[in-house]
Write a protein that holds these residues in place. Structure first.
Motif, mmCIF file in Angstrom:
data_model
loop_
_atom_site.group_PDB
_atom_site.id
_atom_site.type_symbol
_atom_site.label_atom_id
_atom_site.label_comp_id
_atom_site.label_asym_id
_atom_site.label_seq_id
_atom_site.Cartn_x
_atom_site.Cartn_y
_atom_site.Cartn_z
ATOM 1 N N GLU A 20 0.741 -1.120 -0.105
ATOM 2 C CA GLU A 20 -0.045 0.056 0.000
ATOM 3 C C GLU A 20 0.788 1.170 -0.019
ATOM 4 O O GLU A 20 0.680 2.148 -0.765
ATOM 5 C CB GLU A 20 -0.980 -0.034 1.171
ATOM 6 C CG GLU A 20 -1.855 1.322 1.266
ATOM 7 C CD GLU A 20 -2.756 1.518 0.116
ATOM 8 O OE1 GLU A 20 -3.250 2.620 0.297
ATOM 9 O OE2 GLU A 20 -2.926 0.526 -0.533
ATOM 10 N N ARG A 21 1.848 1.251 0.805
ATOM 11 C CA ARG A 21 2.904 2.397 0.784
ATOM 12 C C ARG A 21 3.437 2.547 -0.521
ATOM 13 O O ARG A 21 3.760 3.692 -1.143
ATOM 14 C CB ARG A 21 3.927 2.123 1.876
ATOM 15 C CG ARG A 21 4.580 3.389 2.201
ATOM 16 C CD ARG A 21 5.319 3.340 3.421
ATOM 17 N NE ARG A 21 6.459 2.358 3.476
ATOM 18 C CZ ARG A 21 6.263 1.171 4.300
ATOM 19 N NH1 ARG A 21 5.360 0.932 5.099
ATOM 20 N NH2 ARG A 21 7.267 0.443 4.164
ATOM 21 N N HIS A 22 3.899 1.477 -1.039
ATOM 22 C CA HIS A 22 4.617 1.539 -2.567
ATOM 23 C C HIS A 22 3.460 2.392 -3.574
ATOM 24 O O HIS A 22 4.083 3.065 -4.500
ATOM 25 C CB HIS A 22 4.864 0.175 -2.988
ATOM 26 C CG HIS A 22 6.142 -0.359 -2.119
ATOM 27 N ND1 HIS A 22 6.737 -1.621 -2.471
ATOM 28 C CD2 HIS A 22 6.915 0.229 -1.374
ATOM 29 C CE1 HIS A 22 7.755 -1.759 -1.819
ATOM 30 N NE2 HIS A 22 7.635 -0.487 -1.036
ATOM 31 N N ARG A 23 2.144 1.869 -3.486
ATOM 32 C CA ARG A 23 1.245 2.485 -4.060
ATOM 33 C C ARG A 23 1.253 3.768 -4.364
ATOM 34 O O ARG A 23 0.850 4.599 -5.088
ATOM 35 C CB ARG A 23 -0.118 1.497 -4.043
ATOM 36 C CG ARG A 23 -1.392 1.973 -5.183
ATOM 37 C CD ARG A 23 -2.660 1.586 -4.411
ATOM 38 N NE ARG A 23 -2.911 2.306 -3.105
ATOM 39 C CZ ARG A 23 -3.399 3.468 -3.237
ATOM 40 N NH1 ARG A 23 -3.497 4.059 -4.352
ATOM 41 N NH2 ARG A 23 -3.723 4.076 -2.241
ATOM 42 N N LYS A 24 1.055 4.342 -3.072
ATOM 43 C CA LYS A 24 0.905 5.618 -2.606
ATOM 44 C C LYS A 24 2.236 6.479 -3.033
ATOM 45 O O LYS A 24 2.066 7.671 -3.526
ATOM 46 C CB LYS A 24 0.829 5.950 -1.146
ATOM 47 C CG LYS A 24 -0.492 5.363 -0.542
ATOM 48 C CD LYS A 24 -0.580 5.732 0.953
ATOM 49 C CE LYS A 24 -1.979 5.351 1.638
ATOM 50 N NZ LYS A 24 -1.970 5.340 3.100
ATOM 51 N N ILE A 25 3.376 5.613 -2.933
ATOM 52 C CA ILE A 25 4.640 6.512 -3.519
ATOM 53 C C ILE A 25 4.468 6.840 -5.007
ATOM 54 O O ILE A 25 4.860 7.970 -5.401
ATOM 55 C CB ILE A 25 5.990 5.644 -3.206
ATOM 56 C CG1 ILE A 25 6.291 5.543 -1.796
ATOM 57 C CG2 ILE A 25 6.861 6.208 -4.070
ATOM 58 C CD1 ILE A 25 7.296 4.684 -1.283
ATOM 59 N N MET A 26 3.988 5.701 -5.694
ATOM 60 C CA MET A 26 3.918 5.795 -7.322
ATOM 61 C C MET A 26 2.755 6.987 -7.539
ATOM 62 O O MET A 26 2.938 7.556 -8.350
ATOM 63 C CB MET A 26 3.456 4.729 -7.718
ATOM 64 C CG MET A 26 4.601 3.396 -7.790
ATOM 65 S SD MET A 26 6.176 4.062 -8.191
ATOM 66 C CE MET A 26 5.938 4.340 -9.994
ATOM 67 N N GLN A 31 1.695 12.264 -9.716
ATOM 68 C CA GLN A 31 1.228 13.661 -9.488
ATOM 69 C C GLN A 31 2.181 14.849 -9.679
ATOM 70 O O GLN A 31 2.017 15.821 -10.192
ATOM 71 C CB GLN A 31 0.415 13.873 -8.293
ATOM 72 C CG GLN A 31 -0.711 13.241 -7.886
ATOM 73 C CD GLN A 31 -1.317 12.977 -6.487
ATOM 74 O OE1 GLN A 31 -0.835 13.882 -5.739
ATOM 75 N NE2 GLN A 31 -2.172 12.322 -6.267
ATOM 76 N N GLN A 32 3.437 14.769 -9.024
ATOM 77 C CA GLN A 32 4.400 15.744 -8.857
ATOM 78 C C GLN A 32 5.782 15.382 -9.718
ATOM 79 O O GLN A 32 6.653 16.134 -9.551
ATOM 80 C CB GLN A 32 4.582 16.015 -7.473
ATOM 81 C CG GLN A 32 3.566 16.403 -6.793
ATOM 82 C CD GLN A 32 3.807 17.137 -5.452
ATOM 83 O OE1 GLN A 32 4.803 17.963 -5.144
ATOM 84 N NE2 GLN A 32 2.873 16.790 -4.507
ATOM 85 N N THR A 33 5.925 14.338 -10.351
ATOM 86 C CA THR A 33 7.006 13.937 -11.135
ATOM 87 C C THR A 33 8.471 13.795 -10.520
ATOM 88 O O THR A 33 8.964 12.544 -10.674
ATOM 89 C CB THR A 33 7.432 14.881 -12.149
ATOM 90 O OG1 THR A 33 6.104 15.427 -12.861
ATOM 91 C CG2 THR A 33 8.655 14.517 -13.037
ATOM 92 N N ARG A 52 13.856 4.797 2.273
ATOM 93 C CA ARG A 52 14.954 4.445 1.279
ATOM 94 C C ARG A 52 14.505 2.997 0.990
ATOM 95 O O ARG A 52 14.904 2.603 -0.265
ATOM 96 C CB ARG A 52 16.109 4.846 1.880
ATOM 97 C CG ARG A 52 16.443 6.379 1.869
ATOM 98 C CD ARG A 52 17.841 6.431 2.453
ATOM 99 N NE ARG A 52 17.955 8.022 2.394
ATOM 100 C CZ ARG A 52 18.200 8.910 3.650
ATOM 101 N NH1 ARG A 52 17.636 8.221 4.764
ATOM 102 N NH2 ARG A 52 18.254 9.921 3.562
ATOM 103 N N LYS A 53 14.175 2.205 1.797
ATOM 104 C CA LYS A 53 14.039 0.882 1.679
ATOM 105 C C LYS A 53 13.076 0.571 0.515
ATOM 106 O O LYS A 53 13.243 -0.297 -0.411
ATOM 107 C CB LYS A 53 13.769 0.199 2.772
ATOM 108 C CG LYS A 53 15.051 0.123 3.864
ATOM 109 C CD LYS A 53 14.571 -1.130 5.224
ATOM 110 C CE LYS A 53 15.530 -0.957 5.962
ATOM 111 N NZ LYS A 53 15.237 -1.444 7.310
ATOM 112 N N ASP A 54 12.044 1.381 0.588
ATOM 113 C CA ASP A 54 10.884 1.290 -0.567
ATOM 114 C C ASP A 54 11.207 1.704 -1.658
ATOM 115 O O ASP A 54 10.950 1.079 -2.688
ATOM 116 C CB ASP A 54 9.791 2.245 0.150
ATOM 117 C CG ASP A 54 9.049 1.892 1.368
ATOM 118 O OD1 ASP A 54 9.049 0.407 1.556
ATOM 119 O OD2 ASP A 54 8.551 2.635 2.009
#
Length: 276
Positions: A20-26, A31-33, A52-54
Motif C-alpha cells: 500500500e505504501r508503494h502504491r501511494k509512492i507511485m 502527481q508531482q514527477t 529509502r528501503k521502499d
C-alpha cells in the motif's frame, strides 16, 4: 499536523502495508514527477530509513529512478537517437510548440535556429515574415526555410552529424562569431532545474553555448517529457534561458519553479492525434 513516524517495533511491516505504501509512492510521483526522500517520508508518515528501503525495492522493479536524494518516474539519463526516431516522439507536442514559437518571429528579425525535431516543426510553421534572416546549424531547417521567399537563410558550415543532419565544430563556431542575432530558438534533450540544460552530443552542446552568447533573447522549445532529464553534455545553466515554450503536459510544480527562476513560461495546448 505532522503525521507521527512509525517505530520499528510498533508497526509490523506486513506485505499488505508495504504494498500500500508503494502504491501511494507511485501515485504521488505521478502527481508531482519528482519528490525528495524527506518529502515522501513526511507525506507517508514514515522514517527516511524506511522510505529509502521502499525506493530501493521500487527501483529494482524499474518502477522509478533515484537521483540526488529524490525519486523520479523517468530515466534521467538520455541516449542519443537518430533524428528520424526522435521525430516520432511527442510529435503532437512538438508541432504545437513549434507553431507557437513561429508566431514569435517578427519582421526584420535575425534569428538563430538550432538543430532538432522541435525547431524543425517551428521552421515548417514560419510564414512570410518581412526581411527575415535565419541562421541555422540544421540542413533540414535550412531546406525548409529556403522555400520561404521572404527569408534569407544562412547555413552554418562544419562537420556534418549524420544522426541529426546538422553541423558542428570549429568552422560553425567561427562563422557564429560574425553574427549578432535577436532571438535563438533551440530544443533540448534534457532540462534539469538544478543541473541545467543538456544535450547528448559534446560538440553540439558547445556550439549551442556559443549560440546563446550570440543573441539577445534565448528561447527554449521543451516538450514536457524533457523536464527532469539529462543528456551527456551541459549547454547552459537554467538562468541563461529567457523563455520556455512547453506543452500542457508539464507539471505545475515545474512551471512554478521556472517562474521563480525568472523565466517567461508559455504553455501551449496540444491537440493529440497520435496514441501515447
Amino acid at each position: 499536523m505532522k503525521p507521527p513516524l512509525e517505530h520499528s517495533h510498533s508497526l509490523p511491516q506486513t506485505p499488505a502495508i508495504v504494498n500500500e505504501r508503494h502504491r501511494k509512492i507511485m501515485a504521488l510521483l505521478h502527481q508531482q514527477t519528482s519528490l525528495s526522500v524527506s518529502q515522501l517520508a513526511h507525506m507517508l508518515g514514515v522514517s527516511e530509513v524506511t522510505l529509502r528501503k521502499d525506493l530501493t525495492l521500487l527501483e529494482q522493479q524499474q518502477m522509478l529512478y533515484r537521483v540526488h536524494g529524490s525519486a523520479i518516474l523517468a530515466n534521467p539519463y538520455i541516449q542519443e537517437r537518430h533524428v528520424n526516431d526522435k521525430e516520432k516522439l511527442c510529435s503532437d507536442q512538438k508541432r504545437a510548440i513549434g507553431a507557437y514559437a513561429a508566431r514569435l518571429v517578427e519582421p526584420r528579425d535575425t534569428i538563430l535556429i538550432a538543430s532538432g525535431t522541435t525547431t524543425l516543426a517551428m521552421a515548417r510553421e514560419i510564414r512570410e515574415v518581412e526581411e527575415l534572416t535565419a541562421i541555422t546549424t540544421s540542413l533540414s531547417v535550412a531546406t525548409t526555410l529556403a522555400e520561404n521567399d521572404e527569408c534569407t537563410v544562412i547555413q552554418l558550415g562544419g562537420v556534418l552529424r549524420n544522426s541529426s543532419f546538422s553541423v558542428v565544430g570549429p568552422f560553425a563556431e567561427q562563422m557564429l562569431r560574425q553574427f549578432s542575432c535577436s532571438k535563438l530558438f533551440f530544443g533540448v534533450d534534457g532540462f534539469d532545474l538544478n543541473y541545467g540544460v543538456t544535450t547528448t552530443n559534446l560538440m553540439g552542446g558547445h556550439l549551442a553555448l556559443m549560440m546563446i552568447e550570440t543573441v539577445q533573447k534565448v528561447i527554449a522549445l521543451v516538450d514536457s517529457s524533457k523536464f527532469g532529464r539529462r543528456g551527456f553534455c551541459k549547454m547552459c545553466d537554467v538562468d541563461r534561458i529567457d523563455m520556455v515554450i512547453t506543452d500542457d503536459g508539464v507539471s505545475p510544480i515545474v512551471v512554478e519553479q521556472l517562474q521563480e527562476a525568472g523565466i517567461d513560461v508559455r504553455i501551449v495546448e496540444v491537440i493529440r492525434t497520435t496514441v501515447p
